[in-house]
Design a protein around this motif. Sequence first.
Motif, PDB file in Angstrom:
ATOM      1  N   GLN A 106      56.282  54.749  49.942  1.00  0.00           N
ATOM      2  CA  GLN A 106      56.941  55.809  50.695  1.00  0.00           C
ATOM      3  C   GLN A 106      56.490  57.149  50.137  1.00  0.00           C
ATOM      4  O   GLN A 106      56.381  57.309  48.929  1.00  0.00           O
ATOM      5  CB  GLN A 106      58.465  55.684  50.600  1.00  0.00           C
ATOM      6  CG  GLN A 106      58.986  54.412  51.220  1.00  0.00           C
ATOM      7  CD  GLN A 106      60.432  54.114  50.898  1.00  0.00           C
ATOM      8  OE1 GLN A 106      61.085  53.419  51.651  1.00  0.00           O
ATOM      9  NE2 GLN A 106      60.943  54.594  49.802  1.00  0.00           N
TER      10      GLN A 106
ATOM     11  N   MET B  23      56.129  55.776  55.559  1.00  0.00           N
ATOM     12  CA  MET B  23      56.393  54.468  54.969  1.00  0.00           C
ATOM     13  C   MET B  23      55.190  53.575  55.257  1.00  0.00           C
ATOM     14  O   MET B  23      54.779  53.452  56.414  1.00  0.00           O
ATOM     15  CB  MET B  23      57.668  53.865  55.568  1.00  0.00           C
ATOM     16  CG  MET B  23      58.921  54.664  55.238  1.00  0.00           C
ATOM     17  SD  MET B  23      60.387  54.173  56.205  1.00  0.00           S
ATOM     18  CE  MET B  23      60.187  55.243  57.643  1.00  0.00           C
TER      19      MET B  23
ATOM     20  N   THR C 259      69.484  50.119  52.737  1.00  0.00           N
ATOM     21  CA  THR C 259      68.769  48.845  52.792  1.00  0.00           C
ATOM     22  C   THR C 259      69.349  47.896  53.835  1.00  0.00           C
ATOM     23  O   THR C 259      68.752  46.860  54.123  1.00  0.00           O
ATOM     24  CB  THR C 259      68.807  48.151  51.416  1.00  0.00           C
ATOM     25  OG1 THR C 259      70.177  47.990  51.016  1.00  0.00           O
ATOM     26  CG2 THR C 259      68.074  48.983  50.369  1.00  0.00           C
TER      27      THR C 259
ATOM     28  N   PHE D  21      66.512  53.712  58.945  1.00  0.00           N
ATOM     29  CA  PHE D  21      65.517  53.753  57.874  1.00  0.00           C
ATOM     30  C   PHE D  21      65.020  52.347  57.527  1.00  0.00           C
ATOM     31  O   PHE D  21      63.811  52.115  57.392  1.00  0.00           O
ATOM     32  CB  PHE D  21      66.097  54.408  56.624  1.00  0.00           C
ATOM     33  CG  PHE D  21      66.031  55.911  56.635  1.00  0.00           C
ATOM     34  CD1 PHE D  21      64.820  56.583  56.702  1.00  0.00           C
ATOM     35  CD2 PHE D  21      67.197  56.660  56.581  1.00  0.00           C
ATOM     36  CE1 PHE D  21      64.760  57.967  56.715  1.00  0.00           C
ATOM     37  CE2 PHE D  21      67.154  58.051  56.590  1.00  0.00           C
ATOM     38  CZ  PHE D  21      65.938  58.705  56.658  1.00  0.00           C
ATOM     39  N   ALA D  22      65.943  51.400  57.374  1.00  0.00           N
ATOM     40  CA  ALA D  22      65.538  50.050  56.981  1.00  0.00           C
ATOM     41  C   ALA D  22      64.733  49.370  58.085  1.00  0.00           C
ATOM     42  O   ALA D  22      63.760  48.660  57.812  1.00  0.00           O
ATOM     43  CB  ALA D  22      66.767  49.222  56.625  1.00  0.00           C
TER      44      ALA D  22
ATOM     45  N   GLN E  48      62.828  50.862  60.242  1.00  0.00           N
ATOM     46  CA  GLN E  48      61.498  51.473  60.253  1.00  0.00           C
ATOM     47  C   GLN E  48      60.676  51.041  59.043  1.00  0.00           C
ATOM     48  O   GLN E  48      59.455  50.898  59.140  1.00  0.00           O
ATOM     49  CB  GLN E  48      61.629  52.990  60.346  1.00  0.00           C
ATOM     50  CG  GLN E  48      62.163  53.412  61.710  1.00  0.00           C
ATOM     51  CD  GLN E  48      62.284  54.896  61.894  1.00  0.00           C
ATOM     52  OE1 GLN E  48      62.288  55.664  60.938  1.00  0.00           O
ATOM     53  NE2 GLN E  48      62.389  55.327  63.138  1.00  0.00           N
ATOM     54  N   ARG E  49      61.328  50.823  57.925  1.00  0.00           N
ATOM     55  CA  ARG E  49      60.627  50.269  56.764  1.00  0.00           C
ATOM     56  C   ARG E  49      60.093  48.875  57.094  1.00  0.00           C
ATOM     57  O   ARG E  49      58.952  48.524  56.762  1.00  0.00           O
ATOM     58  CB  ARG E  49      61.619  50.208  55.594  1.00  0.00           C
ATOM     59  CG  ARG E  49      61.156  49.507  54.329  1.00  0.00           C
ATOM     60  CD  ARG E  49      60.159  50.327  53.540  1.00  0.00           C
ATOM     61  NE  ARG E  49      58.785  49.937  53.816  1.00  0.00           N
ATOM     62  CZ  ARG E  49      57.734  50.530  53.289  1.00  0.00           C
ATOM     63  NH1 ARG E  49      57.869  51.547  52.471  1.00  0.00           N
ATOM     64  NH2 ARG E  49      56.514  50.126  53.585  1.00  0.00           N
ATOM     65  N   GLN E  50      60.900  48.072  57.769  1.00  0.00           N
ATOM     66  CA  GLN E  50      60.491  46.743  58.215  1.00  0.00           C
ATOM     67  C   GLN E  50      59.287  46.833  59.153  1.00  0.00           C
ATOM     68  O   GLN E  50      58.319  46.078  59.027  1.00  0.00           O
ATOM     69  CB  GLN E  50      61.662  46.078  58.938  1.00  0.00           C
ATOM     70  CG  GLN E  50      61.320  44.837  59.754  1.00  0.00           C
ATOM     71  CD  GLN E  50      62.443  44.462  60.708  1.00  0.00           C
ATOM     72  OE1 GLN E  50      63.559  44.179  60.279  1.00  0.00           O
ATOM     73  NE2 GLN E  50      62.168  44.467  62.002  1.00  0.00           N
TER      74      GLN E  50
ATOM     75  N   ASN F 146      56.092  47.624  57.236  1.00  0.00           N
ATOM     76  CA  ASN F 146      55.569  46.444  56.560  1.00  0.00           C
ATOM     77  C   ASN F 146      54.844  45.520  57.532  1.00  0.00           C
ATOM     78  O   ASN F 146      53.907  44.819  57.154  1.00  0.00           O
ATOM     79  CB  ASN F 146      56.713  45.685  55.887  1.00  0.00           C
ATOM     80  CG  ASN F 146      57.264  46.415  54.671  1.00  0.00           C
ATOM     81  OD1 ASN F 146      56.598  47.282  54.103  1.00  0.00           O
ATOM     82  ND2 ASN F 146      58.477  46.082  54.273  1.00  0.00           N
TER      83      ASN F 146
END
Length: 260
Positions: A26, A44, A76, A82-83, A85-87, A90
């Motif tokens: 990040q 991210m 989280t 946010f979580a 978009q983090r997923q 990845n």
Amino acid sequence: MGAGVHAWARVPTLLALTLATAHAGQAMLEIDTRPGASLAALEMTAPGAVPNVVIYMVGGSGQRPLRGLDFDDLPTDPDTLFAAQRQLANQVGAVVAIDTATDHPVLEMSDRQGAAHQQDIHAVIAAMRQRHPGARMVLMGSSNGAYSAAVLGLKLAPEVDAVILVNGSADAWAAAAHLKQPVLGLQHRRDACLPFRDSYPRARFFSLIEVDDARFPPVGQSTPRDCSAQSAHAMHGRRASVYRAIGDWIISGKVSQKIE
């Protein structure tokens, strides 16, 4: 000079990009977009090369409180934005969540059609091309941000490889009718902010994923308007599944017909 072509689009972009902070996949970036203006961007990324960059524009007035963000405080819970978009990062390579520009902190709908907003997103795309050469650039927006994604997908057509509209308005889908890039739509049947019945007549002509969740009431003429973060409009309760389906489409073109 042709209509709709700005001088800044004809010359190589000279970017000033500051890496403010970084933390395990990040990075907080400050991107100079126009003279005297910059915007904050939370990038991210997944490990390794980045084949796709999703540039995400939020709805409402376009603001995302990014400056001063502590990475250790990022939520989280997989259902948070946010979580999710983090997923997605990845899964596909990178997601870049952007704030409004320093000299234009509030975006009205008319601003989303304007030259300043166009130049800001042009600069973000150029910055991402510098950081991730060869990556596909995907514009994604939700609610009012979907209107930005549709309008800018057209105005910045050579720079944009695909467009994703999440719970967009009928106006967003009208703008999308002119796009040449692949377009994915996601519409919640129980959206009480921008109702499904208004968007569906246009959205149905595109690759469309319908989302439903019986925990929300069906939407009728008398249903109170709800555009909050805990609403069907925000895909509350279905964000993780929605973002996984978005990733599948970016990677393979596969479209889930429904998420329930």
